[in-house]
Scaffold this active site. Structure first.
Site, PDB file in Angstrom:
ATOM      1  N   SER A   1     -13.801  20.764  -2.699  1.00  9.88           N
ATOM      2  CA  SER A   1     -12.634  20.337  -2.187  1.00  9.88           C
ATOM      3  C   SER A   1     -11.508  19.639  -3.042  1.00  9.88           C
ATOM      4  O   SER A   1     -12.031  18.893  -3.810  1.00  9.88           O
ATOM      5  CB  SER A   1     -12.807  19.463  -0.836  1.00  9.88           C
ATOM      6  OG  SER A   1     -11.586  18.768  -0.599  1.00  9.88           O
TER       7      SER A   1
ATOM      8  N   TYR B   1     -15.612  12.259   3.236  1.00  5.40           N
ATOM      9  CA  TYR B   1     -15.753  13.716   3.155  1.00  5.40           C
ATOM     10  C   TYR B   1     -15.541  13.962   1.684  1.00  5.40           C
ATOM     11  O   TYR B   1     -16.475  14.711   1.014  1.00  5.40           O
ATOM     12  CB  TYR B   1     -14.518  14.429   3.721  1.00  5.40           C
ATOM     13  CG  TYR B   1     -14.258  15.764   3.488  1.00  5.40           C
ATOM     14  CD1 TYR B   1     -14.977  16.857   3.814  1.00  5.40           C
ATOM     15  CD2 TYR B   1     -13.114  16.033   2.582  1.00  5.40           C
ATOM     16  CE1 TYR B   1     -14.910  18.069   3.578  1.00  5.40           C
ATOM     17  CE2 TYR B   1     -12.808  17.280   2.423  1.00  5.40           C
ATOM     18  CZ  TYR B   1     -13.791  18.473   2.953  1.00  5.40           C
ATOM     19  OH  TYR B   1     -13.625  19.954   2.616  1.00  5.40           O
TER      20      TYR B   1
HETATM   21  N1  LIG Z   1      -9.640  24.563   4.990  1.00  5.73           N
HETATM   22  C1  LIG Z   1      -9.098  23.701   4.174  1.00  5.73           C
HETATM   23  O1  LIG Z   1      -8.384  23.469   3.776  1.00  5.73           O
HETATM   24  C2  LIG Z   1     -10.555  23.381   2.916  1.00  5.73           C
HETATM   25  C3  LIG Z   1     -10.058  22.647   1.840  1.00  5.73           C
HETATM   26  C4  LIG Z   1     -10.951  22.177   1.001  1.00  5.73           C
HETATM   27  C5  LIG Z   1     -12.195  22.568   1.176  1.00  5.73           C
HETATM   28  N2  LIG Z   1     -12.558  23.275   2.421  1.00  5.73           N
HETATM   29  C6  LIG Z   1     -14.084  23.756   2.599  1.00  5.73           C
HETATM   30  O2  LIG Z   1     -14.204  24.884   2.797  1.00  5.73           O
HETATM   31  C7  LIG Z   1     -15.145  25.130   3.789  1.00  5.73           C
HETATM   32  C8  LIG Z   1     -14.963  25.826   4.884  1.00  5.73           C
HETATM   33  O3  LIG Z   1     -13.790  25.340   5.690  1.00  5.73           O
HETATM   34  P1  LIG Z   1     -12.939  25.731   7.018  1.00  5.73           P
HETATM   35  O4  LIG Z   1     -11.571  25.270   6.888  1.00  5.73           O
HETATM   36  O5  LIG Z   1     -13.274  27.232   7.172  1.00  5.73           O
HETATM   37  O6  LIG Z   1     -13.644  24.884   7.818  1.00  5.73           O
HETATM   38  P2  LIG Z   1     -14.423  25.420   9.417  1.00  5.73           P
HETATM   39  O7  LIG Z   1     -14.802  24.253  10.073  1.00  5.73           O
HETATM   40  O8  LIG Z   1     -13.462  26.372   9.992  1.00  5.73           O
HETATM   41  O9  LIG Z   1     -15.562  26.476   8.779  1.00  5.73           O
HETATM   42  C9  LIG Z   1     -17.085  25.637   8.842  1.00  5.73           C
HETATM   43  C10 LIG Z   1     -17.788  26.514   9.649  1.00  5.73           C
HETATM   44  O10 LIG Z   1     -19.104  25.829   9.199  1.00  5.73           O
HETATM   45  C11 LIG Z   1     -19.791  25.743  10.415  1.00  5.73           C
HETATM   46  N3  LIG Z   1     -20.703  24.515  10.124  1.00  5.73           N
HETATM   47  C12 LIG Z   1     -20.478  23.252  10.146  1.00  5.73           C
HETATM   48  N4  LIG Z   1     -21.663  22.350   9.926  1.00  5.73           N
HETATM   49  C13 LIG Z   1     -22.739  23.355  10.109  1.00  5.73           C
HETATM   50  C14 LIG Z   1     -24.003  23.218   9.972  1.00  5.73           C
HETATM   51  N5  LIG Z   1     -24.654  22.272   9.733  1.00  5.73           N
HETATM   52  N6  LIG Z   1     -24.912  24.422   9.852  1.00  5.73           N
HETATM   53  C15 LIG Z   1     -24.244  25.630  10.442  1.00  5.73           C
HETATM   54  N7  LIG Z   1     -22.854  25.784  10.412  1.00  5.73           N
HETATM   55  C16 LIG Z   1     -22.180  24.783  10.093  1.00  5.73           C
HETATM   56  C17 LIG Z   1     -18.676  25.251  11.503  1.00  5.73           C
HETATM   57  O11 LIG Z   1     -19.393  25.564  12.830  1.00  5.73           O
HETATM   58  C18 LIG Z   1     -17.617  26.058  11.062  1.00  5.73           C
HETATM   59  O12 LIG Z   1     -17.603  27.343  11.854  1.00  5.73           O
HETATM   60  C19 LIG Z   1     -15.792  23.758   4.119  1.00  5.73           C
HETATM   61  O13 LIG Z   1     -16.871  23.626   3.145  1.00  5.73           O
HETATM   62  C20 LIG Z   1     -14.720  22.846   3.520  1.00  5.73           C
HETATM   63  O14 LIG Z   1     -15.342  21.566   3.417  1.00  5.73           O
HETATM   64  C21 LIG Z   1     -11.609  23.703   3.220  1.00  5.73           C
END
Ligand SMILES: NC(=O)c1ccc[n+]([C@@H]2O[C@H](COP(=O)([O-])OP(=O)(O)OC[C@H]3O[C@@H](n4cnc5c(N)ncnc54)[C@H](O)[C@@H]3O)[C@@H](O)[C@H]2O)c1
Length: 335
Positions: free
Chosen positions: A131, A156
């Protein structure tokens, strides 16, 4: 051979799975469908994936070693690459529920590394989500991968930086080829209801006020989800096998940050409705500006963000309205 995608029912995970399936890959999706935000949205995303040929879903918590070993025994021999996206996301929630971050982001990342080490004999590449938050309060913009990242300002961010270090150690110890991608504020259709673009859209549609922290002077490098997906696929196709330690980090960001007030103007235009704005002070854990330096990403991954914010918000709003039965029922936090 197949690709294992963790967080498959999540926002970015669903889009990555759809792109992989479209490219002809077999995909094994893992997700625990937790209630950080409404599981109904995750179920709707999963329904789209389950309707596609080549997709297999395994419900499970990535921090549960036995559950992941079970998946390894069942499917491990066929897995050639892993896209690890499951995590407890969100900066502000880490003030309320810190252990969710330790469990999913630290223990979960370790379990995935051990899964790769012991149960995936044909693995060629692990691509995982980091991130932009790892840059903390760095004042030098744009943020480059070589910049110091020792001062996270949220839990985070600290967990995401730890993931990078855990991955570096596993690449060094066991030669597992890995690429960490630092995503910058990802938005788009099927997005996350805890993020500002969704909360603002929901509030404006209901004529409720929206709150702009730091008096609306925050700048974010909003990046459209299709661009992120393309970056994930470009990275996946390029395992860093020629390096002594096969681990690399890249920024995936639009490289054109926008002030929150401008962002709201574009969202108002997309919605065809005006916002009622309340200005508020900076929140703990937030950073003022994010902006990606993407020179290395362009050069090594042949990647280029294509979608400007106005176009991306138009697409988000078109989806938001087309799925009104779903989006209106999501109990978005007060904006
Ligand atoms: N969306 C953003 O702006 C952004 C920015 C930087 C980093 N990220 C990273 O990208 C990745 C995806 O993010 P996103 O926005 O799609 O988030 P999201 O919350 O929509 O997707 C994450 C998914 O992982 C699942 N999950 C969480 N913990 C879990 C566990 N212990 N076991 C199994 N499944 C689990 C959740 O149910 C969810 O469906 C993450 O690692 C997030 O930290 C996202």
């Amino acid at each position: 051979m197949s690709v294992l995608v963790t967080g498959a029912a999540g926002f970015i995970g669903m889009h990555v799975c759809l792109a992989l399936l479209k490219a002809g890959a077999e995909v094994i999706g893992v997700d625990d469908m937790n209630a950080y935000y409404t599981p109904r949205l995750k179920e709707a995303r999963l329904a789209r994936l389950n309707a596609r040929k080549g997709f297999t879903f395994m419900a499970g918590d990535i921090a549960d070693r036995q559950a992941m070993e079970h998946i390894g025994r069942a499917h491990g021999a066929s897995v050639s690459s892993v896209v690890h996206l499951a995590a407890q996301a969100g900066v502000r929630h880490s003030l309320a529920d810190p252990f969710a971050y330790v469990q999913s982001n630290l223990v979960g990342h370790m379990v995935i590394l051990e899964l790769c080490r012991h149960h995936l004999p044909a693995l060629t590449h692990l691509v995982y989500a980091s991130s932009s938050s790892v840059y903390g309060g760095n004042e030098k913009v744009p943020f480059a991968v070589g910049d110091p990242v020792e001062c996270p300002v949220s839990l985070y961010a600290a967990t995401k930086r730890c993931d990078e270090l855990l991955s570096q150690s596993y690449a060094s110890l066991y030669g597992i080829p890995q690429t960490g991608l630092r995503f910058f504020t990802v938005y788009g259709p099927w997005g996350r209801p805890d993020m500002a673009y969704w909360r603002f859209a929901a509030a404006i549609r209901r004529n409720r006020p929206i709150r702009l922290y730091n008096q609306g002077r925050m700048r974010r490098d909003f990046t459209y989800v299709d661009d992120i997906v393309e970056g994930v696929l470009q990275a996946l196709a390029r395992p860093p096998t020629s390096l002594p330690v096969p681990h690399r980090l890249y920024n995936l960001g639009h490289a054109d940050p926008v002030e929150l007030r401008t962002f709201v103007r574009l969202l108002e235009a997309a919605l065809g409705q005006s916002a009622r704005i309340e200005l508020a002070p900076m929140q703990p854990g937030d950073v003022e500006t994010t902006m990606a330096d993407i020179e290395a990403t362009r050069r090594d991954l042949d990647w280029q963000p294509r979608t400007d914010l106005a176009t991306g918000l138009d697409r988000f709003v078109a989806w938001f309205d087309a799925e009104a039965a779903l989006t209106a029922s999501v109990d978005a936090d007060p904006a």
